[in-house]
Write a protein that holds these residues in place. Structure first.
Motif, PDB file in Angstrom:
ATOM      1  N   VAL A  52       0.847  -1.186   0.000  1.00 53.36           N
ATOM      2  CA  VAL A  52       0.000   0.000   0.000  1.00 53.36           C
ATOM      3  C   VAL A  52       0.885   1.240   0.000  1.00 53.36           C
ATOM      4  O   VAL A  52       2.027   1.207   0.471  1.00 53.36           O
ATOM      5  N   VAL A  53       0.342   2.341  -0.555  1.00 55.22           N
ATOM      6  CA  VAL A  53       1.029   3.631  -0.545  1.00 55.22           C
ATOM      7  C   VAL A  53       0.102   4.666   0.086  1.00 55.22           C
ATOM      8  O   VAL A  53      -1.073   4.752  -0.286  1.00 55.22           O
ATOM      9  N   THR A  54       0.601   5.435   1.059  1.00 61.66           N
ATOM     10  CA  THR A  54      -0.149   6.603   1.517  1.00 61.66           C
ATOM     11  C   THR A  54       0.412   7.782   0.743  1.00 61.66           C
ATOM     12  O   THR A  54       1.604   8.070   0.795  1.00 61.66           O
ATOM     13  N   MET A  55      -0.446   8.465   0.000  1.00 59.60           N
ATOM     14  CA  MET A  55       0.002   9.453  -0.981  1.00 59.60           C
ATOM     15  C   MET A  55      -0.552  10.836  -0.670  1.00 59.60           C
ATOM     16  O   MET A  55      -1.775  11.040  -0.653  1.00 59.60           O
ATOM     17  N   ASP A  56       0.342  11.788  -0.432  1.00 58.31           N
ATOM     18  CA  ASP A  56      -0.070  13.180  -0.294  1.00 58.31           C
ATOM     19  C   ASP A  56      -0.589  13.669  -1.642  1.00 58.31           C
ATOM     20  O   ASP A  56      -0.164  13.197  -2.697  1.00 58.31           O
ATOM     21  N   VAL A  57      -1.512  14.605  -1.615  1.00 50.75           N
ATOM     22  CA  VAL A  57      -2.075  15.113  -2.869  1.00 50.75           C
ATOM     23  C   VAL A  57      -1.126  16.109  -3.528  1.00 50.75           C
ATOM     24  O   VAL A  57      -0.746  15.957  -4.694  1.00 50.75           O
ATOM     25  N   MET A  72      -0.224   2.961 -11.201  1.00 52.78           N
ATOM     26  CA  MET A  72      -1.219   2.045 -11.762  1.00 52.78           C
ATOM     27  C   MET A  72      -0.788   1.508 -13.124  1.00 52.78           C
ATOM     28  O   MET A  72      -1.142   0.392 -13.493  1.00 52.78           O
ATOM     29  N   ALA A  73      -0.007   2.296 -13.856  1.00 54.95           N
ATOM     30  CA  ALA A  73       0.462   1.846 -15.166  1.00 54.95           C
ATOM     31  C   ALA A  73       1.662   0.911 -15.049  1.00 54.95           C
ATOM     32  O   ALA A  73       1.794  -0.054 -15.814  1.00 54.95           O
ATOM     33  N   GLU A  74       2.552   1.174 -14.082  1.00 57.08           N
ATOM     34  CA  GLU A  74       3.815   0.429 -14.019  1.00 57.08           C
ATOM     35  C   GLU A  74       3.797  -0.738 -13.035  1.00 57.08           C
ATOM     36  O   GLU A  74       4.355  -1.788 -13.308  1.00 57.08           O
ATOM     37  N   ARG A  75       3.210  -0.531 -11.867  1.00 55.51           N
ATOM     38  CA  ARG A  75       3.068  -1.630 -10.906  1.00 55.51           C
ATOM     39  C   ARG A  75       1.850  -1.349 -10.040  1.00 55.51           C
ATOM     40  O   ARG A  75       1.956  -0.732  -8.970  1.00 55.51           O
ATOM     41  N   PRO A  76       0.654  -1.774 -10.505  1.00 61.18           N
ATOM     42  CA  PRO A  76      -0.586  -1.456  -9.773  1.00 61.18           C
ATOM     43  C   PRO A  76      -0.493  -1.832  -8.295  1.00 61.18           C
ATOM     44  O   PRO A  76      -0.206  -2.985  -7.955  1.00 61.18           O
ATOM     45  N   THR A  77      -0.696  -0.824  -7.455  1.00 65.17           N
ATOM     46  CA  THR A  77      -0.576  -0.978  -6.006  1.00 65.17           C
ATOM     47  C   THR A  77      -1.669  -0.152  -5.348  1.00 65.17           C
ATOM     48  O   THR A  77      -1.938   0.973  -5.788  1.00 65.17           O
ATOM     49  N   PRO A  78      -2.331  -0.656  -4.320  1.00 63.59           N
ATOM     50  CA  PRO A  78      -3.364   0.135  -3.644  1.00 63.59           C
ATOM     51  C   PRO A  78      -2.812   1.449  -3.110  1.00 63.59           C
ATOM     52  O   PRO A  78      -1.765   1.464  -2.439  1.00 63.59           O
ATOM     53  N   VAL A  79      -3.491   2.550  -3.420  1.00 66.81           N
ATOM     54  CA  VAL A  79      -3.064   3.879  -2.988  1.00 66.81           C
ATOM     55  C   VAL A  79      -4.151   4.502  -2.136  1.00 66.81           C
ATOM     56  O   VAL A  79      -5.329   4.527  -2.515  1.00 66.81           O
ATOM     57  N   LEU A  80      -3.768   5.035  -0.978  1.00 66.20           N
ATOM     58  CA  LEU A  80      -4.660   5.798  -0.109  1.00 66.20           C
ATOM     59  C   LEU A  80      -4.203   7.247  -0.158  1.00 66.20           C
ATOM     60  O   LEU A  80      -3.080   7.570   0.224  1.00 66.20           O
ATOM     61  N   MET A  81      -5.068   8.129  -0.658  1.00 65.87           N
ATOM     62  CA  MET A  81      -4.731   9.548  -0.725  1.00 65.87           C
ATOM     63  C   MET A  81      -4.911  10.181   0.655  1.00 65.87           C
ATOM     64  O   MET A  81      -5.882   9.893   1.352  1.00 65.87           O
ATOM     65  N   LEU A  82      -3.971  11.049   1.033  1.00 65.24           N
ATOM     66  CA  LEU A  82      -4.106  11.852   2.244  1.00 65.24           C
ATOM     67  C   LEU A  82      -4.314  13.289   1.804  1.00 65.24           C
ATOM     68  O   LEU A  82      -3.435  13.889   1.175  1.00 65.24           O
ATOM     69  N   SER A  83      -5.487  13.824   2.089  1.00 62.89           N
ATOM     70  CA  SER A  83      -5.883  15.103   1.520  1.00 62.89           C
ATOM     71  C   SER A  83      -6.242  16.107   2.598  1.00 62.89           C
ATOM     72  O   SER A  83      -6.936  15.781   3.560  1.00 62.89           O
ATOM     73  N   ALA A  84      -5.778  17.358   2.415  1.00 67.11           N
ATOM     74  CA  ALA A  84      -6.172  18.431   3.322  1.00 67.11           C
ATOM     75  C   ALA A  84      -7.605  18.847   3.019  1.00 67.11           C
ATOM     76  O   ALA A  84      -8.122  18.606   1.931  1.00 67.11           O
TER      77      ALA A  84
END
Length: 357
Positions: A52-57, A72-84
């Motif tokens: 999993v990746v926690t991803m800042d916006v 998603m194009a190179e190595r599909p991995t679940p991403v959780l966005m962290l958004s203000a």
């Protein structure tokens, strides 16, 4: 930690990276590495192959949307966005969901370390759930079209519908795109009154309702206290407010928003809306439980079933997280378990009185 969840934490703030990494490590999630921008996040995913990746916006060099699309194009991995919590970030966050991110978590403001500490259990839970998502199997369209023709699977048949039907949809992790897809396929001729409860923080449900409105023939808006709902309209529960059905007369219902304590650790809770709809609405009722973690909605479907409602749950194969639908099915009150593409037609089947070719 063999066999455990491994994460990449991407944020341009060293302080925020440290806070998030500490929380995840304390929650039993291994942080493989940290990334200062989207480019580093992509490289980290390719090098460490995390769960999993926690991803800042917003990040320099490459933002979270671009990084998510590349992952998603190179190595599909679940991403959780962290958004203000800003209108601009809400727009960007939903764009990231369109690019393949599974869900998002609202970044705290103010005293960040204190507030993030308060939210640490929620963050660990959602990161753990998102990590289990098979991002290769989710087959929802990225840009659902407006419902100009018959619903999926309806062919060229002409249907007659029962009068004054009400639909309650509940969803959580992975749900926004699923809700959009279902609403895009419902014909206005069905004249449904639709109540949507998506677990989503305050500040995002307004934008979410606008997105559904743009993709649906229904008039969709964020619920306000005292709002009335007629046929061909939909209300989205406002973030951090329970949405209950206060009264129902002559095919129109009225909702009440409250800050009553969370139920199932969430607010808005699906159970609140379903329970009050079951108690108040005396015309045809349909309940739908879509993807999501936890058990919210399980008690609600029991109450709705007792009131004579028809209940549909999303199947495991198309659910990002098979938590809420599974708990609903376990109650024994679900009439149909369907893949996401068949749910709009399943809803119409429950309110159809006659079909002609």
């Amino acid at each position: 930690m063999p066999g455990g969840t491994r994460a990449v934490v991407a944020d341009d703030s060293h302080f925020m990276r440290s806070v998030i990494s500490d929380i995840l490590e304390e929650g039993g999630i291994e942080v493989a590495t940290e990334a200062r921008n989207g480019r580093e996040a992509v490289d980290a995913v390719l090098a460490h192959e995390p769960d999993v990746v926690t991803m800042d916006v917003e990040m320099p060099e490459m933002n979270g949307i671009e990084a998510t699309e590349m992952i998603m194009a190179e190595r599909p991995t679940p991403v959780l966005m962290l958004s203000a919590h800003t209108d601009e970030n809400a727009d960007v966050t939903f764009e990231a969901l369109d690019k393949g991110a599974v869900d998002f978590f609202r970044k705290p403001g103010g005293e960040v370390s204190m507030e993030m500490s308060r939210l640490k259990d929620q963050l660990v839970d959602i990161v753990t759930s998102v990590a289990k998502v098979d991002v290769g199997k989710r087959g929802t369209r990225s840009s659902p079209s407006r419902a100009g023709g018959p619903a999926s699977g309806a062919g060229t048949e002409s249907r007659s519908y029962v009068g004054d039907p009400t639909l309650v949809i509940g969803s959580s992790t992975g749900g926004p795109k699923m809700v959009e897809q279902v609403m895009a396929e419902l014909p206005i001729e069905a004249d449904l009154r639709v109540l949507i409860v998506q677990h989503m923080p305050e500040g995002f449900t307004g934008r979410f309702s606008e997105r559904i409105d743009n993709r649906s023939d229904y008039d969709v808006r964020e619920a306000a206290d005292g709002a009335r709902l007629a046929g061909g309209e939909a209300l989205v529960a406002a973030g951090d407010r329970h949405m209950s059905v206060k009264n129902y007369r002559n095919g129109r219902l009225r909702v009440k928003l409250t800050r009553d304590p969370p139920e199932n650790s969430v607010r808005p809770a699906v159970d609140v809306t379903m329970r009050t709809a079951a108690a108040v609405v005396d015309d045809p009722l349909v309940g739908v439980i879509l993807t999501g973690m936890g058990g919210d909605g399980a008690d609600g479907v029991v109450r709705m079933k007792d009131a004579g409602a028809r209940i549909i749950a999303q199947d495991e194969a198309t659910s990002a997280v098979y938590g809420m639908p599974k708990r609903a099915v376990e109650t024994g009150c679900v009439d149909s378990v369907l893949p996401i593409d068949e749910i709009p037609n399943g809803i119409l089947d429950t309110i159809t009185t006659e079909v002609t070719s």
